[in-house]
Design a protein around this motif. Structure first.
Motif, mmCIF file in Angstrom:
data_model
loop_
_atom_site.group_PDB
_atom_site.id
_atom_site.type_symbol
_atom_site.label_atom_id
_atom_site.label_comp_id
_atom_site.label_asym_id
_atom_site.label_seq_id
_atom_site.Cartn_x
_atom_site.Cartn_y
_atom_site.Cartn_z
ATOM 1 N N LEU A 43 -8.174 3.030 2.066
ATOM 2 C CA LEU A 43 -8.662 2.079 1.063
ATOM 3 C C LEU A 43 -7.509 1.288 0.454
ATOM 4 N N GLY A 44 -6.418 1.957 0.168
ATOM 5 C CA GLY A 44 -5.251 1.263 -0.374
ATOM 6 C C GLY A 44 -4.701 0.225 0.592
ATOM 7 N N THR A 45 -4.696 0.558 1.878
ATOM 8 C CA THR A 45 -4.217 -0.389 2.886
ATOM 9 C C THR A 45 -5.154 -1.592 2.993
ATOM 10 N N LEU A 46 -6.462 -1.338 2.968
ATOM 11 C CA LEU A 46 -7.425 -2.448 3.008
ATOM 12 C C LEU A 46 -7.291 -3.350 1.789
ATOM 13 N N LEU A 47 -7.184 -2.742 0.624
ATOM 14 C CA LEU A 47 -7.034 -3.546 -0.587
ATOM 15 C C LEU A 47 -5.725 -4.329 -0.590
ATOM 16 N N ALA A 48 -4.677 -3.743 -0.057
ATOM 17 C CA ALA A 48 -3.399 -4.454 0.020
ATOM 18 C C ALA A 48 -3.491 -5.631 0.979
ATOM 19 N N ALA A 49 -4.242 -5.464 2.065
ATOM 20 C CA ALA A 49 -4.409 -6.567 3.009
ATOM 21 C C ALA A 49 -5.123 -7.747 2.368
ATOM 22 N N ALA A 65 1.997 6.763 4.342
ATOM 23 C CA ALA A 65 1.236 7.832 4.975
ATOM 24 C C ALA A 65 1.778 9.209 4.609
ATOM 25 N N ASN A 66 2.825 9.258 3.790
ATOM 26 C CA ASN A 66 3.401 10.552 3.419
ATOM 27 C C ASN A 66 2.392 11.451 2.719
ATOM 28 N N ALA A 67 1.536 10.887 1.905
ATOM 29 C CA ALA A 67 0.524 11.693 1.217
ATOM 30 C C ALA A 67 -0.400 12.363 2.225
ATOM 31 N N TYR A 68 -0.776 11.632 3.266
ATOM 32 C CA TYR A 68 -1.637 12.219 4.297
ATOM 33 C C TYR A 68 -0.896 13.312 5.068
ATOM 34 N N ILE A 69 0.351 13.074 5.363
ATOM 35 C CA ILE A 69 1.138 14.072 6.102
ATOM 36 C C ILE A 69 1.244 15.360 5.292
ATOM 37 N N PHE A 70 1.523 15.243 3.993
ATOM 38 C CA PHE A 70 1.608 16.434 3.144
ATOM 39 C C PHE A 70 0.268 17.151 3.053
ATOM 40 N N ALA A 71 -0.821 16.387 2.931
ATOM 41 C CA ALA A 71 -2.149 17.004 2.854
ATOM 42 C C ALA A 71 -2.490 17.723 4.158
ATOM 43 N N ALA A 72 -2.137 17.126 5.281
ATOM 44 C CA ALA A 72 -2.424 17.754 6.568
ATOM 45 C C ALA A 72 -1.593 19.017 6.760
ATOM 46 N N GLN A 73 -0.343 18.986 6.342
ATOM 47 C CA GLN A 73 0.507 20.170 6.486
ATOM 48 C C GLN A 73 0.021 21.318 5.610
ATOM 49 N N ALA A 115 -8.258 7.564 0.788
ATOM 50 C CA ALA A 115 -7.494 6.848 -0.242
ATOM 51 C C ALA A 115 -6.406 5.983 0.383
ATOM 52 N N VAL A 116 -5.719 6.509 1.401
ATOM 53 C CA VAL A 116 -4.674 5.723 2.071
ATOM 54 C C VAL A 116 -5.295 4.531 2.793
ATOM 55 N N PRO A 149 0.824 -1.216 0.000
ATOM 56 C CA PRO A 149 0.000 0.000 0.000
ATOM 57 C C PRO A 149 0.854 1.260 0.000
ATOM 58 N N THR A 150 0.196 2.366 -0.322
ATOM 59 C CA THR A 150 0.902 3.641 -0.305
ATOM 60 C C THR A 150 1.237 4.019 1.133
#
Length: 50
Positions: free
Chosen positions: A34-40, A12-20, A31-32, A9-10
């Motif tokens: 969902l990607g983690t669930l699909l990867a599982a 958490a950097n995308a979330y960190i950048f979006a939050a900043q 999206a993060v 999965p992708t």
């Protein structure tokens, strides 16, 4: 090994950048998650096939 890394999965950097930047935090977090669930679900299949 390459296929396994591609199926991961992708990060958490995308979330960190979006939050900043305070932009699109909810869609990015969904999206993060969902990607983690699909990867599982798909990672065991990829490992068994390879």
């Amino acid at each position: 090994m390459i296929v396994l890394f591609a199926a991961m999965p992708t990060g958490a950097n995308a979330y960190i950048f979006a939050a900043q930047c305070q932009r699109l935090v909810n869609p990015v977090s969904r999206a993060v998650a969902l990607g983690t669930l699909l990867a599982a679900v798909t990672l065991p299949v990829v490992v068994m096939v390879k």
